[in-house]
Design an enzyme around this catalytic site. Structure first.
Site, PDB file in Angstrom:
ATOM      1  CG  HIS A 121      -1.827   1.251   1.419  1.00 12.95           C
ATOM      2  ND1 HIS A 121      -3.287   1.020   1.210  1.00 12.95           N
ATOM      3  CD2 HIS A 121      -1.472   2.504   1.710  1.00 12.95           C
ATOM      4  CE1 HIS A 121      -3.710   2.479   1.426  1.00 12.95           C
ATOM      5  NE2 HIS A 121      -2.713   3.129   1.645  1.00 12.95           N
ATOM      6  CD  GLU A 122       1.768   3.691   3.769  1.00 16.03           C
ATOM      7  OE1 GLU A 122       1.957   4.775   2.925  1.00 16.03           O
ATOM      8  OE2 GLU A 122       0.812   3.692   4.749  1.00 16.03           O
ATOM      9  CG  HIS A 157       0.141   6.028  -0.479  1.00 17.96           C
ATOM     10  ND1 HIS A 157      -1.007   6.621  -1.086  1.00 17.96           N
ATOM     11  CD2 HIS A 157      -0.263   5.491   0.846  1.00 17.96           C
ATOM     12  CE1 HIS A 157      -2.104   6.282  -0.468  1.00 17.96           C
ATOM     13  NE2 HIS A 157      -1.607   5.588   0.676  1.00 17.96           N
TER      14      HIS A 157
END
Length: 426
Positions: free
Chosen positions: A244-245, A248
């Site tokens: 997920h990160e 980003h």
């Protein structure tokens, strides 16, 4: 004026299955108040928009798959454990190095769409007619082994995993480690992890994860006494906080970033993710939640929502086009000299048969060094490992005990080189 949004996961408690929430203002103000970082960001975003437009024209108008746009992308990674003393036992350090590789294995599976649970999309797809399929990118995350920064004490040929360093010193960048995709694993209290929305490896920007949100499995005894990484929170024990990160870092926003009439400029700015303004938690059934933005169903299994690791398992093609565009715009910032020249090793051996039934042969043309073989499944679980000396036979037959059918990866390590090859077991 464009804004930076830095994404956090804030846990409401450290209880089992705690919910993830997002808070961004503090980091937003800090970055926007720094004229150097603000200028880096705005210039980078301008370059990214041009690259995204070019890729969208190529992919969507010509129908060409994103996998054919570029050759395999290799990303040099470095992992940092500042809370682990440099004098810690060799057992603990080796365990954390293995845990870092476990995390890398999970990343490679998730971004290449070879994760085991991607098969769940077949039964879920009918609920999402606007989603053209599963997104993937031909990418290989690799822990760097060469030409590490001076003064770090890491010998050439040793993986870029540090212990006890004062990396970041509370900030989110360290120019000493510019050129790497840095991941810092430290005690962040109630924060699960965070990353800039559009990161710059050339400036040493990083992803930060809490100790118990890193890797998967039982973790490493003695790292955080009684709190082994990956085993405390049952909802975040598959290593997907980093999936997920990193999304980003490669300029993907949350799928619940809001509603709007033009998907190119509103919401998460990805047209094949159904818009929503409400994050999802837990493990909802596919198609069970109607979007707050209309009649579309929420794509709860997307990596950029807040559901549990076990129930997020895919990116969309539009998201992967955006990731590719961001990579293309920052590719020159990665220090590729930190990766070993694997071509010599790669061209020196082959694996056959492939596909196979769990038994296969690795054949070397010649041997100039000792080597090891490691086989892991798409969840990152090691199913075979062994070490061979230079005097070993040029052919080694590998047999996996009672394998399940599916995709597996074979790591062949020789000297400072690590080669990963994909095999299929029927």
């Amino acid at each position: 004026m464009k804004k930076i949004i830095l994404s956090f996961f804030l846990l409401t408690s450290v209880a089992i299955n705690a919910q993830r929430t997002c808070g961004v203002e503090e980091k937003l103000q800090k970055i926007m108040a720094d004229p150097i970082q603000r200028e880096i960001y705005l210039k980078g975003q301008e370059k990214f928009e041009k690259e995204l437009e070019k890729l969208n024209n190529r992919v969507y108008r010509s129908g060409e798959s994103i996998d054919n746009v570029n050759a395999t992308t290799r990303i040099p990674m470095a992992f940092h454990f500042p809370s682990v003393s440099p004098s810690a036992s060799a057992t603990l350090k080796n365990c954390l190095r293995a845990l870092a590789q476990n995390q890398v294995n999970s990343l490679n599976a998730d971004y290449n769409a070879t994760n085991a649970d991607i098969s769940n999309w077949a039964s879920a797809a009918s609920f999402y007619p606007t989603v053209s399929g599963v997104g993937s990118i031909d990418i290989q995350f690799v822990i760097a082994t060469q030409n590490h920064p001076a003064g770090t004490g890491i010998a050439n040929g040793t993986v870029a995993v540090t212990f006890g360093t004062n990396f970041l010193n509370g900030a989110d960048e360290d120019p000493t480690w510019a050129g790497y995709m840095n991941v810092v694993v430290r005690n962040e209290g109630g924060i699960l992890g965070y990353s800039p929305l559009g990161g710059y490896p050339g400036a040493g920007w990083t992803v930060v994860l809490n100790t118990w949100a890193f890797g998967s499995g039982s973790g490493c005894s003695g790292y955080v006494p009684g709190v082994p990484p990956g085993s405390v929170q049952t909802g975040i024990n598959k290593g997907r906080t980093l999936t997920h990160e990193l999304g980003h870092f490669f300029n993907l926003n949350h799928t619940f970033n809001g509603c709007g009439t033009n998907c190119n400029f509103t919401g998460d700015r990805v047209c094949d993710t159904p818009p929503s303004s409400v994050e999802q938690y837990g493990c909802p059934s596919p198609g069970s939640i109607t979007s707050s933005c209309g009649t579309n169903k929420v794509l709860t299994m997307n990596y950029m929502d807040y559901t549990d690791d076990a129930c997020m398992y895919m990116f969309t093609p539009g998201q992967m086009t955006r990731v590719q565009a961001w990579y293309n715009s920052i590719a020159s910032e990665f220090n590729m000299t930190t990766l070993s020249n694997d071509e010599v090793v790669k061209n020196n051996f082959n694996i056959f048969p492939n596909p196979n039934n769990g038994t296969f042969t690795i054949r070397f043309n010649d041997l100039s060094d000792d080597y090891s073989v490691e086989v892991f499944d798409i969840s990152g679980r090691i199913v075979f490992e062994d070490y061979y000396t230079q005097s070993s036979n040029l052919e080694q037959t590998i047999s996996i005990d009672k394998p399940s059918s599916g995709v597996y990866f074979v790591n062949v390590k020789s000297g400072s080189s690590i080669i990963t090859e994909k095999i299929i077991i029927k």
